[in-house]
Design a protein around this motif. Structure first.
Motif, short mmCIF file in Angstrom:
data_model
loop_
_atom_site.label_atom_id
_atom_site.label_comp_id
_atom_site.label_asym_id
_atom_site.label_seq_id
_atom_site.Cartn_x
_atom_site.Cartn_y
_atom_site.Cartn_z
N ASN A 1 3.23 5.61 -5.53
CA ASN A 1 3.43 5.78 -7.05
C ASN A 1 2.26 6.53 -7.53
O ASN A 1 2.47 7.42 -8.48
CB ASN A 1 3.46 4.24 -7.76
CG ASN A 1 3.10 4.28 -9.10
OD1 ASN A 1 4.20 4.56 -9.77
ND2 ASN A 1 2.15 3.91 -9.48
N ALA A 2 0.83 6.13 -7.01
CA ALA A 2 -0.09 7.33 -7.62
C ALA A 2 0.09 8.58 -7.25
O ALA A 2 -0.41 9.40 -8.03
CB ALA A 2 -1.47 6.49 -6.84
N ALA A 3 0.63 8.97 -6.13
CA ALA A 3 0.99 10.52 -5.83
C ALA A 3 1.69 11.08 -6.70
O ALA A 3 1.69 12.12 -7.33
CB ALA A 3 1.49 10.51 -4.16
N GLY B 1 2.43 1.10 -12.60
CA GLY B 1 3.65 1.42 -11.45
C GLY B 1 4.78 2.16 -12.03
O GLY B 1 5.84 1.76 -11.79
N THR B 2 4.39 3.00 -12.61
CA THR B 2 5.41 3.81 -13.34
C THR B 2 6.75 4.33 -12.66
O THR B 2 7.84 4.23 -13.05
CB THR B 2 4.89 5.02 -14.05
OG1 THR B 2 3.93 4.57 -15.36
CG2 THR B 2 5.93 5.91 -15.14
N PHE B 3 6.43 4.66 -11.44
CA PHE B 3 7.15 5.31 -10.65
C PHE B 3 7.59 4.53 -9.04
O PHE B 3 8.00 4.90 -8.22
CB PHE B 3 6.87 6.75 -10.12
CG PHE B 3 6.62 7.79 -11.15
CD1 PHE B 3 7.53 8.23 -11.92
CD2 PHE B 3 5.50 7.98 -11.58
CE1 PHE B 3 7.34 9.02 -12.87
CE2 PHE B 3 5.22 8.98 -12.64
CZ PHE B 3 6.35 9.47 -13.39
N ASN B 4 7.19 3.12 -9.39
CA ASN B 4 7.75 2.17 -8.46
C ASN B 4 9.22 2.10 -8.06
O ASN B 4 9.52 2.21 -6.90
CB ASN B 4 7.39 0.86 -8.86
CG ASN B 4 5.81 0.52 -8.55
OD1 ASN B 4 5.29 1.29 -8.10
ND2 ASN B 4 5.46 -0.67 -8.76
N GLY C 1 0.83 -1.21 -0.04
CA GLY C 1 -0.01 -0.18 -0.02
C GLY C 1 0.78 1.27 -0.16
O GLY C 1 0.49 2.26 -0.51
N SER C 2 1.97 1.44 0.67
CA SER C 2 2.94 2.49 0.70
C SER C 2 3.24 2.62 -0.67
O SER C 2 3.53 3.90 -1.14
CB SER C 2 3.81 2.38 1.77
OG SER C 2 3.39 1.98 3.11
#
Length: 276
Positions: A148-150, A206-209, A142-143
């Protein structure tokens, strides 16, 4: 201020302090287990014995090496900072936080209106460092997924309202509902103009994972061990050894630091729709 309101703020600060203490204890146990596992592995190799040492979800927490994609407008070393507010504001408020962290939620509920006022008045630029501390302590993703969504929202120029929506809808720490990307996409509907094809693809892929993993790795190396960690112009103003921080004292500290300095030039920030 009413006695009821004062009691509510004291309760929020106690909740923050208790949660930070729990996180610090978890981090200490985690470091002890990691060191112990390493010693076992070394001894086993020395003895010529193959031992499988368990590690917690390394696929979701290990930082990528080298450059990684970063959201638009990210700044700082390795572009790991999401800035909010006037770029030329005279003071910088640095916030390390985790979207699953209850103490971060308590902090946001008490301080968000004040932080917004300071940002919108050109008094501060807030620099957010997003971490995955709770994923590492309790398991889950979740974190990582919320962070990533943010970052995807930052790509759309709507980080601040989406950040606030995530905290306004934070699930119980143990439930990890932010691991569900559909939940994160549904919450985006509360931010006008955010839920578009680019944002949806960014969240689902998850582009920014890797960027999140790198940000968390930088936090691990920072010397800080709990969220939220709050700095004003580089000085830790929240936590052990610091005077009790309140919205009023934060405003007073910012005003004192800014005395005689010009305010920053502010660009209007999109807002979210009603909270739950």
């Amino acid at each position: 201020m009413s006695e009821k309101k004062r009691d509510g703020r004291r309760s929020a600060r106690r909740a923050i302090q208790e949660q930070r203490a729990k996180e610090q204890a978890r981090q200490k146990r985690k470091r002890t287990l990691t060191v112990g596992a390493g010693v076992v592995a070394v001894l086993a190799i020395a003895a010529g014995i193959g031992v499988a040492v368990a590690s917690h979800d390394s696929s979701s927490t290990s930082a990528a090496s080298g450059p990684v994609p970063s959201p638009k407008g990210a700044t700082g070393k390795d572009s790991l900072v999401i800035p909010v507010g006037a770029a030329d504001a005279p003071s910088v408020l640095t916030i390390y936080e985790d979207f699953r962290c209850p103490a971060c939620d308590a902090f946001e509920k008490e301080f968000t209106p004040t932080i917004h006022t300071l940002e919108d008045g050109g008094k501060i630029r807030t620099e957010y460092h997003l971490v995955t501390l709770i994923d590492g302590n309790l398991g889950g993703s979740g974190s990582l997924n919320a962070g990533n969504a943010a970052a995807c929202a930052q790509d759309q120029g709507r980080f601040r309202p989406y950040h606030d929506v995530l905290y306004a809808n934070q699930p119980e720490e143990q439930q990890d509902k932010f691991a569900d990307k559909n939940t994160l996409l549904t919450l985006a509907d509360k931010v006008p103009g955010l839920r578009n094809t680019a944002f949806t693809t960014c969240v689902n892929n998850g582009t920014f994972n890797d960027w999140m993993r790198k940000s968390n790795s930088a936090f691990d190396s920072s010397g800080f061990n709990a969220t939220p960690t709050i700095l004003l112009n580089g000085k830790n103003i929240f936590g052990t050894g610091s005077a009790t921080l309140t919205p009023a004292s934060l405003t007073a500290m910012v005003d004192a630091a800014n005395k005689g300095k010009p305010l920053g030039k502010v660009t209007p920030t999109p807002s979210a729709t009603a909270s739950p």
